[in-house]
Design a protein around this motif. Structure first.
Motif, PDB file in Angstrom:
ATOM      1  N   GLU A  95       0.842  -1.213   0.000  1.00 56.36           N
ATOM      2  CA  GLU A  95       0.000   0.000   0.000  1.00 56.36           C
ATOM      3  C   GLU A  95       0.875   1.260   0.000  1.00 56.36           C
ATOM      4  N   LEU A 144       1.202   4.289  -2.724  1.00 58.06           N
ATOM      5  CA  LEU A 144       1.099   5.714  -2.385  1.00 58.06           C
ATOM      6  C   LEU A 144       2.342   6.480  -2.831  1.00 58.06           C
ATOM      7  N   THR A 186       2.194   3.972   7.386  1.00 58.15           N
ATOM      8  CA  THR A 186       1.166   3.929   6.343  1.00 58.15           C
ATOM      9  C   THR A 186       0.271   5.168   6.411  1.00 58.15           C
ATOM     10  N   TRP A 246      -0.252   8.194   3.607  1.00 59.07           N
ATOM     11  CA  TRP A 246      -1.522   8.734   3.104  1.00 59.07           C
ATOM     12  C   TRP A 246      -1.531  10.254   3.232  1.00 59.07           C
ATOM     13  N   THR A 265       0.663  11.867   0.581  1.00 56.30           N
ATOM     14  CA  THR A 265       0.080  11.752  -0.747  1.00 56.30           C
ATOM     15  C   THR A 265      -1.073  12.733  -0.921  1.00 56.30           C
ATOM     16  N   CYS A 266      -1.914  12.864   0.131  1.00 55.47           N
ATOM     17  CA  CYS A 266      -3.043  13.792   0.047  1.00 55.47           C
ATOM     18  C   CYS A 266      -2.548  15.233  -0.040  1.00 55.47           C
ATOM     19  N   THR A 273      -7.510  12.333   3.305  1.00 57.55           N
ATOM     20  CA  THR A 273      -6.716  12.527   4.524  1.00 57.55           C
ATOM     21  C   THR A 273      -7.476  11.985   5.732  1.00 57.55           C
ATOM     22  N   GLY A 314      -7.190   8.342   5.642  1.00 55.99           N
ATOM     23  CA  GLY A 314      -5.848   7.921   6.059  1.00 55.99           C
ATOM     24  C   GLY A 314      -5.684   7.959   7.563  1.00 55.99           C
TER      25      GLY A 314
END
Lengths: 119, 112
Positions: free
Chosen positions: A22, A26, B16, B20, B23-24, B61, B64
């Motif tokens: 995952e 990303l 992780t 997220w 990336t957001c 977000t 995430g």
């Protein structure tokens, strides 16, 4: 929306590997978004270099690369999950050489434009 | 010894969740760039797409963060072994990135 059918095949891998997969997805999406922002901002803030047409072409190339990488990142995440569920080897990706080649070509072009149209 | 499916007390979930958020953030930056280009050129569609991209960055977000809490064992199902990501948010993020690509290319083509 239901979970995809491949989720029912094979065995659940160690969840840490799924999380790593995952995060890899990303990271690829981030790479795609960074390349896209680079292309758009290049076009918007490059009033001092090169013929504008070339800059627009570069921006479009970067945008197209970004779109390809976004699709590849999802396809690859899915393929990796499936490979892990069946204990197969992880699939190879064309994304790495593609990314390197296009970024090299674009960077070289920008360098030439700066050298020729400097100031 | 921990078995392959035992809960990991490490920071997998935190990494992780941070992934997220990063990336957001990248998605939101692209949304703002599109929004700005639409605003400057007076192309209303681009302005709206830019706002939509920022909104989807906010929504993802929130997802995430919820996922990070679930993975770190502070969620509602804290006794359950964490599972792989559902496919839906990944598809949504990929779709948002593709919309951003289309809007970004459109930005370079509009007259300013």
């Amino acid at each position: 929306m239901r979970e995809p059918k491949w989720r029912e095949e094979g065995e659940d891998p160690d969840y840490r590997f799924s999380l790593a997969n995952e995060r890899t997805f990303l990271a690829w999406i981030r790479t795609a978004l960074a390349i896209l922002a680079g292309g758009v901002l290049l076009e918007q803030f490059s009033s001092r270099i090169g013929p504008h047409v070339i800059i627009v072409v570069l921006a479009i190339v970067l945008g197209a690369l970004s779109a390809v990488l976004a699709v590849v990142s999802y396809v690859r995440w899915r393929a990796n999950e499936i490979a892990m569920r069946h204990g197969h080897r992880l699939p190879l990706t064309v994304a790495l050489p593609l990314l390197a080649a296009v970024v090299l070509a674009v960077a070289t072009t920008i360098a030439v434009l700066i050298a020729v149209y400097e100031g | 010894m921990t078995g392959p499916t035992a809960r990991d007390s490490g920071l997998q979930g935190e990494r992780t969740a941070l992934s997220w958020s990063r990336t957001c953030l990248a998605l939101a930056v692209n949304g703002l760039v599109v929004f700005r280009a639409g605003w400057e050129s007076g192309v209303g569609v681009l302005t709206m797409v830019g706002a939509l991209l920022v909104a989807s960055a906010v929504a993802l977000t929130i997802f995430g963060n919820a996922r990070g809490r679930a993975l770190s064992g502070h969620g509602r199902h804290h006794d359950r072994i964490p599972s792989a990501a559902p496919a839906v948010p990944l598809v949504l993020l990929t779709a948002a990135a593709l919309v951003a690509c289309g809007a970004g290319i459109a930005c370079t083509l509009v007259e300013r």
